[in-house]
Write an enzyme that holds these catalytic residues in place. Sequence first.
Site, PDB file in Angstrom:
ATOM      1  CG  ASP A 118      38.374  51.660  39.616  1.00 50.51           C
ATOM      2  OD1 ASP A 118      38.184  50.545  39.087  1.00 50.51           O
ATOM      3  OD2 ASP A 118      38.280  52.728  38.991  1.00 50.51           O
ATOM      4  CG  HIS A 131      37.110  40.894  40.491  1.00 48.76           C
ATOM      5  ND1 HIS A 131      37.161  42.275  40.508  1.00 48.76           N
ATOM      6  CD2 HIS A 131      36.591  40.568  39.282  1.00 48.76           C
ATOM      7  CE1 HIS A 131      36.706  42.740  39.354  1.00 48.76           C
ATOM      8  NE2 HIS A 131      36.361  41.741  38.596  1.00 48.76           N
ATOM      9  CG  LEU A 153      34.230  48.839  61.187  1.00 41.87           C
ATOM     10  CD1 LEU A 153      34.435  50.335  60.952  1.00 41.87           C
ATOM     11  CD2 LEU A 153      35.391  48.075  60.560  1.00 41.87           C
TER      12      LEU A 153
END
Length: 246
Positions: free
Chosen positions: A24, A41, A135
């Site tokens: 955020d 972004h 991962l």
Amino acid sequence: MDYKKLITELKPDRIPRHVAIIMDGNGRWARKHNTTRINGHKQGVAAVRRVVETGVEIGLKYLTIYAFSTENWARSKREVNYLLKLIMNSLVNEIDELIKNGVNIRFIGSRENLSESYTRKVQQTCRKSWENNKLFLNVAMNYGGRNEIIDACKDIILDINKGKIELDELNEKSLDNYLYTTGIPDPDLVIRTSGEQRLSNFLVWQSAYSELWFTDTLWPDFSKKEFLQALIDYQNRDRRFGGRKR
Ligand code: FPP
């Protein structure tokens, strides 16, 4: 303390299995730097790269990032379109590097409102990484936790009607099979940046016993070092699961 030193402070036997992140603050970062939200972004993607790299380095098994929520459709058309494009382009641009690093990538969320061609391209690109198991990176895309539970309820009712499962067989474990996150262990740690202290519909079922870690840092500024600090803080906590055995 710098990153290299900090990494030695991590207890290898207490690395969380699954870390989930609410990324955020891109918009506020943009305002602070007098630039466009879109640029915010874009900078956010670099922070994603940093946490993935650290995840691989420390032997984290599952990492889930909240890329686009079902609520994000309410943003301007321009921002929504940019975000959708950015997420796809980042995936396509980074996939070879991710594969090289042993990352297995998958998108979780609803297909509703996403075009079929978008979903197909995501699927085709991610599929190339599905042999990997170092991962597991889950990108929560068009994701909403309550929606996920409603979708699960619908599928359960269908399966009960078809006689695939009995009502009595429904429990916490079997419900897991109907979630977008099926097969993924619950997050041990949920991190949220930018000073907000709530889950905002992220993994609401799965995070019932998760540790939460909040920071005022805006997502594009989230560093490898701060990621380690969150993990070290987690390692020093006493998890009791309300007395439940794990
Ligand atoms: C929240 O900041 C961030 C988002 C809604 C988008 C996060 C997406 C990325 C960082 C793209 C990367 C994804 C991948 C898979 C590479 P905000 O816009 O809500 O910030 P604000 O609250 O300050 O306005």
